[in-house]
Design a protein around this motif. Structure first.
Motif, PDB file in Angstrom:
ATOM      1  N   GLU A   5       1.070  -1.273  -0.084  1.00  0.00           N
ATOM      2  CA  GLU A   5      -0.007   0.218   0.044  1.00  0.00           C
ATOM      3  C   GLU A   5       0.817   1.161   0.074  1.00  0.00           C
ATOM      4  O   GLU A   5       0.579   2.107  -0.835  1.00  0.00           O
ATOM      5  CB  GLU A   5      -1.013  -0.229   1.134  1.00  0.00           C
ATOM      6  N   GLU A   6       1.916   1.292   0.609  1.00  0.00           N
ATOM      7  CA  GLU A   6       2.860   2.380   0.733  1.00  0.00           C
ATOM      8  C   GLU A   6       3.523   2.641  -0.754  1.00  0.00           C
ATOM      9  O   GLU A   6       3.645   3.701  -1.127  1.00  0.00           O
ATOM     10  CB  GLU A   6       4.004   2.123   1.757  1.00  0.00           C
ATOM     11  N   LEU A   7       3.754   1.578  -1.337  1.00  0.00           N
ATOM     12  CA  LEU A   7       4.593   1.562  -2.630  1.00  0.00           C
ATOM     13  C   LEU A   7       3.442   2.046  -3.668  1.00  0.00           C
ATOM     14  O   LEU A   7       3.764   2.732  -4.670  1.00  0.00           O
ATOM     15  CB  LEU A   7       5.004   0.090  -3.045  1.00  0.00           C
ATOM     16  N   GLU A   8       2.051   1.652  -3.469  1.00  0.00           N
ATOM     17  CA  GLU A   8       1.183   2.252  -4.662  1.00  0.00           C
ATOM     18  C   GLU A   8       0.904   3.664  -4.143  1.00  0.00           C
ATOM     19  O   GLU A   8       0.943   4.647  -5.249  1.00  0.00           O
ATOM     20  CB  GLU A   8      -0.143   1.383  -4.058  1.00  0.00           C
ATOM     21  N   LYS A   9       0.904   4.129  -2.954  1.00  0.00           N
ATOM     22  CA  LYS A   9       0.738   5.665  -2.689  1.00  0.00           C
ATOM     23  C   LYS A   9       1.939   6.444  -3.335  1.00  0.00           C
ATOM     24  O   LYS A   9       1.707   7.238  -3.887  1.00  0.00           O
ATOM     25  CB  LYS A   9       0.748   5.829  -1.131  1.00  0.00           C
ATOM     26  N   LYS A  10       3.248   5.880  -3.124  1.00  0.00           N
ATOM     27  CA  LYS A  10       4.443   6.600  -3.871  1.00  0.00           C
ATOM     28  C   LYS A  10       4.231   6.522  -5.367  1.00  0.00           C
ATOM     29  O   LYS A  10       4.749   7.419  -5.918  1.00  0.00           O
ATOM     30  CB  LYS A  10       5.689   5.750  -3.508  1.00  0.00           C
ATOM     31  N   ALA A  11       3.710   5.423  -5.902  1.00  0.00           N
ATOM     32  CA  ALA A  11       3.685   5.191  -7.105  1.00  0.00           C
ATOM     33  C   ALA A  11       2.511   6.262  -7.798  1.00  0.00           C
ATOM     34  O   ALA A  11       2.977   7.014  -9.021  1.00  0.00           O
ATOM     35  CB  ALA A  11       3.153   3.853  -7.628  1.00  0.00           C
ATOM     36  N   LYS A  12       1.639   6.485  -7.282  1.00  0.00           N
ATOM     37  CA  LYS A  12       0.448   7.546  -7.354  1.00  0.00           C
ATOM     38  C   LYS A  12       1.052   9.039  -7.413  1.00  0.00           C
ATOM     39  O   LYS A  12       0.485   9.953  -8.136  1.00  0.00           O
ATOM     40  CB  LYS A  12      -0.599   7.404  -6.830  1.00  0.00           C
ATOM     41  N   LYS A  13       1.955   9.180  -6.560  1.00  0.00           N
ATOM     42  CA  LYS A  13       2.683  10.636  -6.584  1.00  0.00           C
ATOM     43  C   LYS A  13       3.341  11.107  -7.497  1.00  0.00           C
ATOM     44  O   LYS A  13       3.760  10.899  -8.575  1.00  0.00           O
ATOM     45  CB  LYS A  13       3.511  10.702  -5.227  1.00  0.00           C
TER      46      LYS A  13
END
Length: 113
Positions: free
Chosen positions: A105-113
């Protein structure tokens, strides 16, 4: 996205296993408690019988009952120990999957930024 869904489904499975395991542990503990009470009752009866005059056949049957109950008690103790070990393993597994899910989930958040 798919990894997150997979991790969530595995976590759900583990949670269901833990619920079933917890119920089985409780059932085993209650059964063991019942056997412990029967053992105590037979031992006290045996002690009472030995204090007074007791027919030998009665003592033999009590001895057999006691031996059977003690054998069942040992089996239950072992099953309970195994279930508790399994519960600890499931808990560790669940924690590992939770951590992986958080990382995804943390990686997905970073990928969206």
């Amino acid at each position: 996205m798919m990894v997150r869904e997979y991790l969530k489904s595995v976590l759900h499975e583990i949670e269901e296993q833990r619920k079933a395991n917890t119920a089985e542990i409780e059932e085993q503990r209650l059964e063991k408690e019942t056997i412990d009470k029967k053992i105590a009752r037979i031992q006290s009866k045996k002690e009472l019988d030995m204090e007074y005059f007791s027919p030998r056949r009665n003592e033999g049957s009590l001895r057999e009952q006691l031996a059977d109950l003690q054998k069942n008690n040992m089996i239950l103790k072992e099953e309970l120990r195994k279930l508790e070990e399994e519960e600890q393993q499931l808990e560790k597994k669940q924690e590992n999957f939770r951590k992986m899910l958080e990382e995804v989930e943390e990686l997905e958040k970073k990928a969206k930024k």
